[in-house]
Design a protein around this motif. Structure first.
Motif, mmCIF file in Angstrom:
data_model
loop_
_atom_site.group_PDB
_atom_site.id
_atom_site.type_symbol
_atom_site.label_atom_id
_atom_site.label_comp_id
_atom_site.label_asym_id
_atom_site.label_seq_id
_atom_site.Cartn_x
_atom_site.Cartn_y
_atom_site.Cartn_z
ATOM 1 N N PRO A 181 0.812 -1.226 0.000
ATOM 2 C CA PRO A 181 0.000 0.000 0.000
ATOM 3 C C PRO A 181 0.841 1.269 0.000
ATOM 4 O O PRO A 181 0.809 2.056 0.946
ATOM 5 C CB PRO A 181 -0.853 -0.136 1.266
ATOM 6 C CG PRO A 181 -0.097 -1.055 2.145
ATOM 7 C CD PRO A 181 0.696 -1.963 1.266
ATOM 8 N N ASP A 182 1.602 1.460 -1.045
ATOM 9 C CA ASP A 182 2.422 2.655 -1.185
ATOM 10 C C ASP A 182 2.772 2.810 -2.671
ATOM 11 O O ASP A 182 3.553 2.031 -3.210
ATOM 12 C CB ASP A 182 3.704 2.505 -0.350
ATOM 13 C CG ASP A 182 4.563 3.761 -0.403
ATOM 14 O OD1 ASP A 182 4.471 4.523 -1.393
ATOM 15 O OD2 ASP A 182 5.344 3.971 0.538
ATOM 16 N N PRO A 183 2.160 3.788 -3.344
ATOM 17 C CA PRO A 183 2.346 3.900 -4.793
ATOM 18 C C PRO A 183 3.802 4.076 -5.193
ATOM 19 O O PRO A 183 4.215 3.596 -6.252
ATOM 20 C CB PRO A 183 1.543 5.162 -5.160
ATOM 21 C CG PRO A 183 0.639 5.407 -4.020
ATOM 22 C CD PRO A 183 1.279 4.837 -2.801
ATOM 23 N N GLU A 184 4.581 4.716 -4.343
ATOM 24 C CA GLU A 184 5.984 4.931 -4.688
ATOM 25 C C GLU A 184 6.752 3.610 -4.710
ATOM 26 O O GLU A 184 7.514 3.333 -5.633
ATOM 27 C CB GLU A 184 6.615 5.872 -3.671
ATOM 28 C CG GLU A 184 7.603 6.818 -4.298
ATOM 29 C CD GLU A 184 7.708 8.074 -3.457
ATOM 30 O OE1 GLU A 184 8.817 8.374 -3.036
ATOM 31 O OE2 GLU A 184 6.666 8.712 -3.201
ATOM 32 N N VAL A 185 6.525 2.805 -3.673
ATOM 33 C CA VAL A 185 7.163 1.490 -3.610
ATOM 34 C C VAL A 185 6.729 0.661 -4.815
ATOM 35 O O VAL A 185 7.546 0.025 -5.486
ATOM 36 C CB VAL A 185 6.789 0.769 -2.296
ATOM 37 C CG1 VAL A 185 7.262 -0.669 -2.313
ATOM 38 C CG2 VAL A 185 7.363 1.511 -1.104
#
Ligand SMILES: Nc1ncnc2c1ncn2[C@@H]1O[C@H](COP(=O)(O)OP(=O)(O)OP(=O)(O)O)[C@@H](O)[C@H]1O
Ligand SMILES: Nc1ncnc2c1ncn2[C@@H]1O[C@H](COP(=O)(O)OP(=O)(O)OP(=O)(O)O)[C@@H](O)[C@H]1O
Ligand SMILES: [Mg+2]
Ligand SMILES: [Mg+2]
Lengths: 332, 338
Positions: free
Chosen positions: B277-281
């Motif tokens: 749950p982290d778009p950057e990751v």
């Protein structure tokens, strides 16, 4: 990018013995061509009813669209006749549901279901439809498509049925696909296969996607923009990056903080969203989240905050957004 | 590889083993014919599983649908009679206990199910549901004392004692799951099998129940077998993790070691498939999708059961079944190609 779909103040209610359920309570959002928009929120917040309302699939009784508009390709879908709406469904907007068994007809072969739809909507010959059906199954990664066309839904695994649903949704080259929990019933490796497939195909074919899910990971991986719903309303919207890294509504913040992460070692105990989800028959004029909200103020009792801009392309419905973002900065 | 990150809670002592599973097999016969039923094969639901669980430890058991997690749990709970192998609890073979000893043992091993809706009797009040095991096992025959204990248990799981008079359908999913937990605690067990105990709950409620399970573990020094398909929750709650595929454990390691340094190709694929749950990751993470689907446990592939979907497979993998090897301290992997 041009706007493809615009939902405007949509309201859908159910008449039940417990009272009127305001399942969708005045939501507005838009979808651009080729874009993937996510709708997230906890169970019962109105995600599915919102999608079904766009498709005009709300059963009456007990449900009814009581207001608002859905602008799509120059028409207001709410005002179309049933016959006109049947043409939109399947032809211009495709749907993929969580449980494909409920949307595939168990007594018809896969091939017949695919070709019927294409002949009905596209007016192609049986021969052309057959050819296209084989192509479509190949495109969604089903091996030996000619043989599969002769099979019935129960012959297929859950993952394969979901692939068939996607083929069906794509069969008439729609501009938009609405996927309601498309992978929730599937195993994680199959979920990844299906989501990668949908992403690849929608990008390649320029199809826009509304994906409804409660999985915040899925949203982070696939969505361009996110609408967060709570108790029938959209309470925050923005680009996925902004929603995850600069949440401005206390509910969004609490939701993001409550999920553990697989990519990081455990740090501390989880910080759950307190309390219970609201009863949609007992909503008052105040903010529906306030009983569970850490930022609750006196004003929240009386007034429902409107969706206001907190940054370019980022809106939140909270009187205390300034406090939320400031405290978050301090904490991180 | 750096030193293992320190966990926020202590791992239990390695020497003190509460439960051992040894060579466990559970093969269900598959029949054909209506009148003269004939066995035409076996579902190898569990096919040679070994692991130990330390006292106070939470062992995660993960893997995809049908890989044999629930069946393993049911064998431990003595709800199935295994085709082979044994379960040792406090060093005693459960299969060799006489009836009285088995009865006593049953109270020490409890279960929390996935579905709080179907596992609670809809016609019983919450108080009776929680009190029933104490009545059946005769640990609290006195009604008044039992009611007091029920109220205590409700309080322990974070419910108002007034809920004792309600019925399951009058409660939310999260509240019902708390009732299931209170019932499991009623006989003061040492060991609890949590089979998808939070899977049916909404995200916002899951964290509440996860914290409750953790508090109870600390408060009563409980040992858990935590069966789940949500790997994020497993990383948060477990000390060690076993990964199953088609009836076999393919990898077993300390929790952080498994997630930071997965070695079996299946584990790697499984972890890669879980979206973070982290778009950057997510934007910076390679997505290698594993091909194909899980084969049938009736006719599992020869040799290593994972070989048809494996990117590392060589000819030998079709022939010989790889056993678990300890490739790093405490990190066991059933693969010859890593
Ligand atoms: N046929 C119906 N009759 C009465 N109420 C209904 C009906 N369908 C939906 N509702 C109510 O409308 C609200 C919104 O339901 P909806 O199915 O949209 O939730 P959701 O956000 O999709 O939840 P989930 O994540 O569980 O799918 C809920 O409170 C639900 O109980
Ligand atoms: N009583 C039974 N008779 C025949 N086959 C069975 C029986 N119980 C389980 N199985 C089969 O054994 C295999 C393992 O099932 P099990 O329920 O243990 O899987 P699981 O890992 O718990 O899956 P899930 O994640 O879906 O709960 C499956 O193929 C299942 O169909
Ligand atoms: Mg829904
Ligand atoms: Mg199971």
């Amino acid at each position: 990018m041009a706007t493809l779909l615009e939902v405007e103040n949509l309201q859908t209610q159910f008449l039940t013995s417990a009272g009127i359920v305001k399942a969708v309570d005045g939501i507005s959002y838009d979808v651009e061509e080729g874009e993937t928009v996510a709708i997230v929120g906890e169970s019962g917040c109105g995600k599915s009813v919102g999608a079904l309302s766009i498709m005009r699939l709300i059963p009456w009784p007990p449900g009814r669209i009581i207001g608002g508009a859905v602008h799509f390709q120059g028409k207001d879908l709410v005002k179309l006749s049933d016959a006109e709406m049947r043409h939109v469904r399947g032809r211009q907007i495709g749907m993929v549901f969580q449980e494909p068994m409920t949307s595939l007809n168990p007594v018809l072969t896969i091939g017949l279901q695919l070709t019927e739809t294409m002949r009905h909507h596209l007016g192609v010959t049986q021969e052309d439809a057959d050819k296209r059906a084989v192509d479509l199954l190949g495109m969604v990664g089903i091996s030996d498509p000619a043989r599969r066309l002769k099979q019935y839904p129960h012959h297929l695994s859950g993952g394969m049925r979901q692939r068939v649903m996607i083929a069906l949704a794509l069969s008439c080259e729609p501009k938009l696909i609405i996927a309601d929990e498309p992978t929730t019933a599937l195993d994680v490796t199959i979920q990844a296969q299906i989501l990668e497939l949908m992403k690849g195909l929608t990008r390649r074919l320029g199809v826009a996607l509304i994906v409804i899910t409660h999985n915040l990971g899925v949203v982070a991986r696939y969505a361009d923009r996110v609408n967060v719903m709570y108790a029938g309303k959209i309470i925050e919207r923005g680009r996925a990056h902004d929603i995850y890294h600069r949440p401005s509504h206390p509910y969004t913040l609490a939701l993001l903080k409550s999920v553990p992460r697989m990519d990081q070692p455990r740090k501390a105990k989880l910080d759950p969203v307190q309390g219970q989800p609201p009863d949609l028959t007992r909503l008052d004029a105040g903010c529906a989240f306030r009983p569970r909200c850490a930022y609750r103020a006196e004003r929240c009792e009386r007034e429902f905050p409107s969706l206001d801009t907190v940054a370019p392309g980022h809106v939140a419905a909270c009187f205390e957004t300034a406090r939320v973002t400031r405290l978050e900065k301090v904490a991180s | 590889m750096s030193a293992m990150p320190e966990r926020a809670f202590a791992a239990p002592h390695a020497g003190d083993i509460l439960l051992s599973v040894r060579g466990l097999k559970m093969h269900f016969p598959v029949y054909e014919g209506a009148l003269f039923r004939k066995v035409i094969g076996h579902v190898k639901a569990v096919d040679g599983v070994d692991f130990d669980i330390r006292r106070g430890e939470t062992l995660g058991l993960v893997g995809e649908s049908g890989c044999g997690k629930t069946t393993t749990g049911r064998c431990i709970l003595q709800l199935e009679r295994p085709s082979a192998g044994e379960i040792l609890f406090n060093g005693k073979n459960l299969a060799e206990l006489d009836r009285d000893a088995m009865r006593a043992m049953r109270s020490r091993i409890q279960v929390i199910f996935q579905d709080p809706y179907s596992s609670l009797n809809p016609r019983m009040t919450v108080g009776d549901i929680i009190g029933e095991p104490m009545k059946v096992h005769g640990t609290e025959p006195d009604r008044a004392k039992r009611d007091r204990r029920v109220r205590e248990l409700l309080h322990t799981v974070g419910l108002n004692p007034r809920f004792a008079d309600r019925y399951p359908h009058e409660m939310s999913g999260g509240q019902r799951q708390r009732v299931g937990i209170a019932r499991a605690l009623s006989l003061q067990p040492e060991f609890i099998v949590c089979d998808e105990a939070i899977s049916a709950l909404d995200v916002s409620i899951q964290a509440q129940i996860i914290n409750l399970l953790e508090d109870l573990r600390d408060q009563f020094n409980l040992t858990y077998l935590f069966i789940a398909h949500d790997l994020s929750v497993v990383r948060h709650l477990c000390h060690r993790v076993a990964v199953m595929y088609l009836g076999k454990v393919v990898e077993l390691a300390e929790c952080d070691e498994l997630f930071d340094n997965p070695m079996h190709p299946y584990t790697r694929a499984l972890l890669n498939a879980v979206p973070i749950p982290d778009p950057e990751v997510e934007a910076n993470r390679p997505h290698q999708v594993i091909q194909g689907e899980v084969p049938s446990p009736i006719n599992p592939p020869s040799g290593c059961v994972f070989h048809p979907r494996c990117t590392l497979a060589v000819d030998g993998c079709k022939m010989s079944i790889p056993g678990l090897r300890e490739l790093r301290p405490g990190h066991w992997v059933a693969c010859t190609e890593v």
